[in-house]
Structure formats: C-alpha cells, structure tokens
Design an enzyme around this catalytic site. Structure first.
Site, PDB file in Angstrom:
ATOM      1  N   ARG A   1       0.073   9.429 -20.266  1.00  0.00           N
ATOM      2  CA  ARG A   1       0.143  10.881 -20.406  1.00  0.00           C
ATOM      3  C   ARG A   1       0.742  11.488 -19.137  1.00  0.00           C
ATOM      4  NH1 ARG A   1      -0.437   9.702 -24.979  1.00  0.00           N
ATOM      5  NH2 ARG A   1      -2.012  10.425 -26.449  1.00  0.00           N
TER       6      ARG A   1
ATOM      7  N   HIS B   1       8.512   9.916 -25.588  1.00  0.00           N
ATOM      8  CA  HIS B   1       7.132   9.614 -26.007  1.00  0.00           C
ATOM      9  C   HIS B   1       7.103   8.746 -27.281  1.00  0.00           C
ATOM     10  CE1 HIS B   1       2.681  11.061 -25.988  1.00  0.00           C
ATOM     11  NE2 HIS B   1       2.795   9.828 -26.456  1.00  0.00           N
TER      12      HIS B   1
HETATM   13  C1  GLV Z   1       0.470   8.041 -28.399  1.00  0.00           C
HETATM   14  O1  GLV Z   1       0.728   8.590 -27.381  1.00  0.00           O
HETATM   15  C2  GLV Z   1      -0.877   7.718 -28.798  1.00  0.00           C
HETATM   16  O2  GLV Z   1      -1.803   8.111 -28.083  1.00  0.00           O
HETATM   17  O3  GLV Z   1      -1.076   7.067 -29.847  1.00  0.00           O
END
Ligand code: GLV
Length: 309
Positions: free
Chosen positions: A224, A272
């Site tokens: 994150r 991401h």
């Molecule tokens: C992706 O970032 C997840 O947490 O699955």
C-alpha cells in the site's frame, strides 16, 4: 432463499458468478442494482464498495473482501457488524511472488542500466553480482510476504524479513519490532514493502526511516502506498539516495497525471496489479465460507477490524 450481492470495479461479475454458482445451489448471485429482495441478501462479495453500499442489506451475515488487503474496509464507519473474511489464496501469493521476483531480479541483474545502454546503442558490460552478495529486505512476513521471501531465498539472495511479531522461516533471517527497523533498513540493498496498511504502518517509512537505507538502495512497494511518505520517497529518488524504485501502489490511486514520479527515469510504475483476486482458484474458498456462514459455523480467514488485518 438467499442472495449474494457482488461489487467490484475491477473484477468480472460474470466470471465470479459462473464459478460460484455450482458451489452455492439456492443462492442467487447478482449485482447490487439487480437485487429483487434486499432482505434476502445474506452475503456480500465486494472490493472497495462505495459508501452506503451496505445500508439496503439489513440481513447481511457475511462480508467477503474480494482481495487480500482489507484496509479499504476496516477503516470505514458504515460497515455492518458481521464477520468479514478476506481471500487467502496460494495462487494469489504466487502471483505476487512472481512480481516481486521480477522486480528484484531486474535490479539484481542491472537491467535498467542495459535498457538505457540499448537506447544509446552502447555495449555496456557490467559484471553480474552473485545473488548471495545482494541483501534483500522483505518488510512484512504475512502470507504474501513469507511466500515472496522464500522465493527470493530460493534464488540465492541474502534474504532478511521484518515483521511486527517474530516469525521463523527457513532460510530467512527474521527480525521483529520497531526497535530493529532502522538497522533492518540499513542492511537492505533492495527493500520490498509487503506490510498491510494499518494505523501502525501508515507513514511507517518516513523520511527519517528511508534515510537509513544504504545509499543507492532499490525500493519496491507492492502493498500500500500510504505505508511510505511518498514525497520523501520522491525526494530520495531525485537525490539518488534511493537509486531506483518499482512502485505498484501509491498514496493516491490512480497516481495523478502531474505527479513527479511519472517522469522519473529511475522509477518503474505499474497500476496496482502486482497480484489480483483469481476466481479460478479462490471461488471454492469463497463458497466454502458462505456455506459455513449459512450453517452458522465459524468462517476461515476472518479479519479483525480492531487489529486492522
Ligand atoms: C490488492 O491490493 C489486494 O489487497 O488484494
């Protein structure tokens, strides 16, 4: 009758519902906008649902987070007071480990220097270093972190891991607790951030902490963005104190078009997707938890909002 309501902007409703349906006879699977009987919605499978999403489903019994990280759920104040579970899928861990391995090997084998040299039509011999001479620090040894650390160890890197509570993993030197973090950072030629985002980890990698990395270190973040002070990271990359970064996550997503990170040659940006929920392997465990909840049995992979993961 029971209904499972689905919400995700990223995942395929068609794929998930087709894989779940055979496991859940008697359960209607639909998107929020097609729910016929709100009081029959007993289960939700959701990734980052909008505020107020849960309000119409007054008889919800189980919330399944359609991903590994639950930070976007546990912090909010509109959650129903029901068990929350997350995905815990070895295939998802393997996909994550594949990305981490790619990013670490790219630095370990000096690939960015060769990419640059090729653009300049320059034969640029750099003698390869043995992996055992490269210290890779993995921050966070949960399911995903431990899997990636072990893959890196298998490649022969000198792998160290850091976690909140002490872990024991074959082939990995494990450290724990905030008191050891600065030392850990100072011994990480390549740092891989795999911590969950919790109140304790938000901003953990401050400017002061980043300064403990060895000069010229490489930085990889796949968990994150808010774990690191992004402005401080950008500054360290500009100054060359951190030589390179591979970033899959950011404090704001999508990363705004005017963010300076976009234009930096020493930064690789991906949107991401280091690892994603894989319906083919995770549908069975989602269905099993729904059947457990239907029978009033304890669920697996439960999240504890007070702990944050
Ligand atoms: C992706 O970032 C997840 O947490 O699955």
């Amino acid at each position: 009758m029971s209904t499972l309501v689905f919400y995700s902007e990223f995942d395929s409703f068609e794929e998930w519902s087709a894989l779940l349906a055979p496991h859940l006879p008697g359960v209607t699977i639909c998107r929020a906008e097609t729910v016929q009987h709100p009081d029959e919605v007993h289960y939700a499978l959701a990734w980052k649902p909008p505020r107020g999403f849960f309000a119409p489903w007054r008889n919800l019994r189980l919330l399944v987070n359609l991903g590994a990280g639950v930070d976007s759920l546990v912090g909010r104040d509109d959650l129903p007071d029901i068990p929350i579970v997350r995905l815990s899928d070895p295939d998802m861990a393997r996909m994550m480990a594949g990305y981490v391995l790619f990013a670490v090997l790219r630095y370990a084998r000096d690939i960015p220097a060769f990419e640059r040299a090729q653009r300049e039509q320059r034969w640029h011999y750099l003698h390869p270093r043995p992996p055992s001479a490269i210290r890779v620090g993995v921050l966070g040894l949960g399911e995903l972190g431990a899997y990636a650390a072990q893959e890196l160890a298998r490649q022969g890197f000198d792998v160290r891991g850091w976690s909140r509570s002490q872990k024991a993993l074959a082939g990995i030197r494990c450290h724990s607790g905030l008191g050891s973090l600065n030392d850990f950072l100072s011994q990480s030629d390549i740092l891989v951030t795999m911590l969950p985002l919790t109140p304790q980890t938000t901003g953990l990698l401050s400017a002061e902490r980043l300064a403990h990395l060895p000069p010229g270190a490489a930085f990889i973040n796949v968990s994150r963005g808010a774990i690191v002070d992004q402005a401080a990271l950008t500054q360290a990359l500009r100054a060359g104190q951190i030589a390179q970064a591979t970033l899959d996550v950011f404090d704001r997503e999508p990363l705004p078009p005017d963010d300076p990170l976009w234009g930096m040659e020493n930064v690789l940006i991906t949107p991401h997707l280091a690892s994603v929920a894989l319906p083919a392997s995770a549908a069975a465990q989602v269905a099993e938890n729904i059947r457990r909840a239907a029978r009033g049995e304890p669920v697996t992979n439960q999240v504890f909002p007070e702990r944050g993961y």
